[in-house]
Design a protein around this motif. Sequence first.
Motif, PDB file in Angstrom:
ATOM      1  N   ILE A   5     -20.193-105.959  60.909  1.00  0.00           N
ATOM      2  CA  ILE A   5     -20.324-105.267  59.628  1.00  0.00           C
ATOM      3  C   ILE A   5     -19.122-104.355  59.424  1.00  0.00           C
ATOM      4  O   ILE A   5     -18.715-103.642  60.329  1.00  0.00           O
ATOM      5  N   GLY A   6     -18.582-104.373  58.205  1.00  0.00           N
ATOM      6  CA  GLY A   6     -17.447-103.519  57.876  1.00  0.00           C
ATOM      7  C   GLY A   6     -17.758-102.452  56.854  1.00  0.00           C
ATOM      8  O   GLY A   6     -16.958-101.559  56.627  1.00  0.00           O
ATOM      9  N   ALA A   7     -18.946-102.541  56.227  1.00  0.00           N
ATOM     10  CA  ALA A   7     -19.317-101.562  55.192  1.00  0.00           C
ATOM     11  C   ALA A   7     -20.828-101.580  55.002  1.00  0.00           C
ATOM     12  O   ALA A   7     -21.490-102.578  55.290  1.00  0.00           O
TER      13      ALA A   7
ATOM     14  N   ARG B   9     -20.502 -89.222  54.739  1.00  0.00           N
ATOM     15  CA  ARG B   9     -19.489 -89.287  53.685  1.00  0.00           C
ATOM     16  C   ARG B   9     -19.600 -90.642  53.004  1.00  0.00           C
ATOM     17  O   ARG B   9     -19.664 -91.671  53.657  1.00  0.00           O
ATOM     18  N   THR B  10     -19.626 -90.619  51.687  1.00  0.00           N
ATOM     19  CA  THR B  10     -19.754 -91.870  50.943  1.00  0.00           C
ATOM     20  C   THR B  10     -18.466 -92.176  50.195  1.00  0.00           C
ATOM     21  O   THR B  10     -17.645 -91.294  49.954  1.00  0.00           O
ATOM     22  N   VAL B  11     -18.319 -93.439  49.830  1.00  0.00           N
ATOM     23  CA  VAL B  11     -17.165 -93.910  49.076  1.00  0.00           C
ATOM     24  C   VAL B  11     -17.667 -94.535  47.785  1.00  0.00           C
ATOM     25  O   VAL B  11     -18.847 -94.869  47.680  1.00  0.00           O
ATOM     26  N   PRO B  12     -16.807 -94.722  46.799  1.00  0.00           N
ATOM     27  CA  PRO B  12     -17.233 -95.431  45.588  1.00  0.00           C
ATOM     28  C   PRO B  12     -17.632 -96.864  45.926  1.00  0.00           C
ATOM     29  O   PRO B  12     -17.068 -97.492  46.817  1.00  0.00           O
TER      30      PRO B  12
ATOM     31  N   LEU C 242     -17.657 -96.297  59.211  1.00  0.00           N
ATOM     32  CA  LEU C 242     -17.691 -97.353  58.207  1.00  0.00           C
ATOM     33  C   LEU C 242     -17.778 -96.745  56.816  1.00  0.00           C
ATOM     34  O   LEU C 242     -18.387 -95.689  56.641  1.00  0.00           O
ATOM     35  N   PRO C 243     -17.213 -97.409  55.825  1.00  0.00           N
ATOM     36  CA  PRO C 243     -17.414 -96.940  54.448  1.00  0.00           C
ATOM     37  C   PRO C 243     -18.876 -97.167  54.046  1.00  0.00           C
ATOM     38  O   PRO C 243     -19.447 -98.219  54.313  1.00  0.00           O
ATOM     39  N   ILE C 244     -19.452 -96.160  53.431  1.00  0.00           N
ATOM     40  CA  ILE C 244     -20.850 -96.204  52.988  1.00  0.00           C
ATOM     41  C   ILE C 244     -20.881 -95.876  51.508  1.00  0.00           C
ATOM     42  O   ILE C 244     -20.299 -94.884  51.072  1.00  0.00           O
ATOM     43  N   ALA C 245     -21.565 -96.713  50.739  1.00  0.00           N
ATOM     44  CA  ALA C 245     -21.732 -96.458  49.302  1.00  0.00           C
ATOM     45  C   ALA C 245     -23.224 -96.396  48.996  1.00  0.00           C
ATOM     46  O   ALA C 245     -24.037 -97.022  49.669  1.00  0.00           O
ATOM     47  N   LEU C 246     -23.554 -95.620  47.977  1.00  0.00           N
ATOM     48  CA  LEU C 246     -24.943 -95.462  47.550  1.00  0.00           C
ATOM     49  C   LEU C 246     -25.180 -96.271  46.291  1.00  0.00           C
ATOM     50  O   LEU C 246     -24.409 -96.195  45.339  1.00  0.00           O
TER      51      LEU C 246
END
Length: 131
Positions: free
Chosen positions: A64-66, A2-5, A109-113
């Motif tokens: 690491i937080g993101a 799952r990704t976040v902005p 963790l929040p993951i963004a692309l």
Amino acid sequence: MRTVPVSSLLSTMQSGCALLGLCFTPQRIDLAVTTLKALQPRQLPQAPSLDADGLLRLVKEQQIGALLLGGSALFRTNGLTQFGARHLVSRVGGDPFSNMGEAEESMQLPIALWTRPSDDAVKMITDFLQP
């Protein structure tokens, strides 16, 4: 996965957590880390073969937080992310089950692309932090 902005990673960093950039290239995975205090990303040494367990250890060691994922080898031609990338981040992206069905240690963790072209993890994070 799952990704976040991408913009939501800044709020995670404001809480004092570090940002890990994983830049997938055809030959390797470049790693860089930064915090809002440092603002200058630093390259991390590349292990010969990084796997999901190794990434989980790295995330804990570096606090690491993101995650910010990018690079020319991250996406398939149809726009989806490569299976290897999804598998690599499965333990830090919230997939709590192994192939045997037993619960394993994991984190969410929040993951963004990052879709801008770059095969350099330090440059990718620097571009992300630029206003």
